[in-house]
Design a protein around this motif. Structure first.
Motif, PDB file in Angstrom:
ATOM      1  N   ALA A 239       0.735  -0.961  -0.003  1.00 59.85           N
ATOM      2  CA  ALA A 239      -0.055   0.105   0.150  1.00 59.85           C
ATOM      3  C   ALA A 239       0.645   1.312  -0.140  1.00 59.85           C
ATOM      4  CB  ALA A 239      -1.149  -0.045   1.389  1.00 59.85           C
TER       5      ALA A 239
ATOM      6  N   ALA B 227      -3.812   6.333  -2.267  1.00 57.13           N
ATOM      7  CA  ALA B 227      -4.760   5.876  -1.871  1.00 57.13           C
ATOM      8  C   ALA B 227      -5.006   4.380  -2.363  1.00 57.13           C
ATOM      9  CB  ALA B 227      -5.963   6.655  -2.289  1.00 57.13           C
ATOM     10  N   VAL B 228      -6.049   3.685  -1.395  1.00 55.18           N
ATOM     11  CA  VAL B 228      -5.960   2.208  -1.512  1.00 55.18           C
ATOM     12  C   VAL B 228      -7.564   1.676  -1.199  1.00 55.18           C
ATOM     13  CG1 VAL B 228      -5.368  -0.259  -0.824  1.00 55.18           C
ATOM     14  CG2 VAL B 228      -3.806   1.837  -0.747  1.00 55.18           C
ATOM     15  N   LEU B 229      -8.056   1.025  -2.287  1.00 52.34           N
ATOM     16  CA  LEU B 229      -9.442   0.466  -1.686  1.00 52.34           C
ATOM     17  C   LEU B 229      -9.263  -0.914  -1.796  1.00 52.34           C
ATOM     18  CD1 LEU B 229     -11.841   2.119  -4.338  1.00 52.34           C
ATOM     19  CD2 LEU B 229     -11.951   2.145  -1.929  1.00 52.34           C
TER      20      LEU B 229
ATOM     21  N   VAL C 111      -4.431  -6.780   4.745  1.00 54.63           N
ATOM     22  CA  VAL C 111      -4.623  -5.438   5.569  1.00 54.63           C
ATOM     23  C   VAL C 111      -3.726  -5.644   6.659  1.00 54.63           C
ATOM     24  CG1 VAL C 111      -6.568  -4.490   7.133  1.00 54.63           C
ATOM     25  CG2 VAL C 111      -7.106  -5.538   4.824  1.00 54.63           C
TER      26      VAL C 111
ATOM     27  N   ASN D 118      -0.432  -4.087   5.706  1.00 51.07           N
ATOM     28  CA  ASN D 118      -0.409  -2.893   5.172  1.00 51.07           C
ATOM     29  C   ASN D 118      -1.100  -1.958   6.549  1.00 51.07           C
ATOM     30  OD1 ASN D 118       1.166  -2.954   2.424  1.00 51.07           O
ATOM     31  ND2 ASN D 118       0.045  -4.892   2.737  1.00 51.07           N
TER      32      ASN D 118
ATOM     33  N   LEU E 201      -2.258   1.997   5.633  1.00 50.48           N
ATOM     34  CA  LEU E 201      -3.864   2.063   5.262  1.00 50.48           C
ATOM     35  C   LEU E 201      -4.414   2.903   6.260  1.00 50.48           C
ATOM     36  CD1 LEU E 201      -4.649  -1.679   4.439  1.00 50.48           C
ATOM     37  CD2 LEU E 201      -4.588   0.169   2.898  1.00 50.48           C
TER      38      LEU E 201
ATOM     39  N   LYS F  79      -3.421   6.956   5.048  1.00 50.19           N
ATOM     40  CA  LYS F  79      -3.709   7.477   4.007  1.00 50.19           C
ATOM     41  C   LYS F  79      -5.089   7.206   3.400  1.00 50.19           C
ATOM     42  CE  LYS F  79      -0.358   5.596   1.410  1.00 50.19           C
ATOM     43  NZ  LYS F  79       0.427   5.545   0.471  1.00 50.19           N
TER      44      LYS F  79
ATOM     45  N   SER G 220      -8.092   5.607   2.295  1.00 50.19           N
ATOM     46  CA  SER G 220      -8.425   4.094   1.920  1.00 50.19           C
ATOM     47  C   SER G 220      -9.955   3.898   2.107  1.00 50.19           C
ATOM     48  CB  SER G 220      -7.627   3.215   3.081  1.00 50.19           C
ATOM     49  OG  SER G 220      -8.056   3.373   4.307  1.00 50.19           O
TER      50      SER G 220
ATOM     51  N   TRP H 255      -8.059  -1.681  11.178  1.00 44.81           N
ATOM     52  CA  TRP H 255      -8.222  -0.658  10.204  1.00 44.81           C
ATOM     53  C   TRP H 255      -9.239   0.039  10.281  1.00 44.81           C
ATOM     54  CZ3 TRP H 255      -9.809  -2.397   4.632  1.00 44.81           C
ATOM     55  CH2 TRP H 255      -9.719  -1.280   3.843  1.00 44.81           C
TER      56      TRP H 255
ATOM     57  N   PRO I 268     -10.664   2.357   7.752  1.00 45.18           N
ATOM     58  CA  PRO I 268     -10.866   3.050   6.240  1.00 45.18           C
ATOM     59  C   PRO I 268     -11.749   4.317   6.387  1.00 45.18           C
ATOM     60  CG  PRO I 268     -12.221   0.961   6.496  1.00 45.18           C
ATOM     61  CD  PRO I 268     -11.506   1.120   7.950  1.00 45.18           C
TER      62      PRO I 268
END
Length: 180
Positions: free
Chosen positions: A44, A49-51, A69, A72, A76, A79, A81, A114, A116
């Motif tokens: 990542a 950016a990450v989806l 996940v 990272n 995550l 940034k 996400s 996480w 998001p």
């Protein structure tokens, strides 16, 4: 911006949704890399950016997604996400089915630590032609209970593509705010 989409899929509907999101984000001018979580996706940290997307089967997501996940999670959480969950229960008319799908996603995110910026929930598909005998029987019983088609000679897609596009556009809009 340079974006990464990582997905986990069992019968292919989550991959199809990830590809749809990829196309929508590319139409917004982003450079998108897409990877299956089980194929050693890039870190990542290499992206702006990450989806991440995964499908619910027997109340859990693909182990490869959880592994990615966890590897990272620090990046995550720092940034932009987002997470999208794919589950046939989202197509249900029963509110308790929706709550259960949302709880599974929430529990997963807590378990992997996480947070998001966005979470989306999309209905998947009944892939009767890809199921073994036992799974086809179980899915047919669930479909009958839900008032869905029980003709196992074909597959049925319940994904709301307008909702998927809205999720992608909302994510892209949040990226524009970050960029400025």
């Amino acid at each position: 911006m340079k974006l990464l989409i990582v997905y986990g899929t069992t019968e292919g509907q989550t991959r199809k949704i990830a590809r749809f999101i990829e196309s929508a984000l590319e139409d917004c001018g982003h450079h998108v890399t897409i990877a299956d979580a089980s194929d050693d996706p890039p870190p990542a940290s290499e992206f702006d950016a990450v989806l991440i997307g995964a499908s619910i089967h027997i109340h859990s997501y693909q182990p490869a997604v959880a592994h990615y996940v966890r590897q990272n999670v620090q990046v995550l959480n720092q940034k932009p996400s987002g997470f999208f969950s794919v589950c046939l229960a989202v197509a249900s008319d029963l509110e308790e089915e929706h709550r259960e799908a949302e709880k599974i996603a929430s529990d997963f995110l807590i378990k992997v630590s996480w947070s998001p910026k966005m979470v989306g929930h999309f209905a998947g598909a009944l892939k009767y032609t890809q199921y073994d005998f036992f799974k086809r029987l179980v899915m047919k019983m669930i479909a009958k209970r839900e008032g869905r088609s029980t003709d196992t000679s074909q597959d049925y897609e319940y994904t709301n593509w307008d909702a998927v596009k809205a999720f992608a556009m909302d994510f892209a809009g949040k990226l524009e705010v970050v960029k400025t």
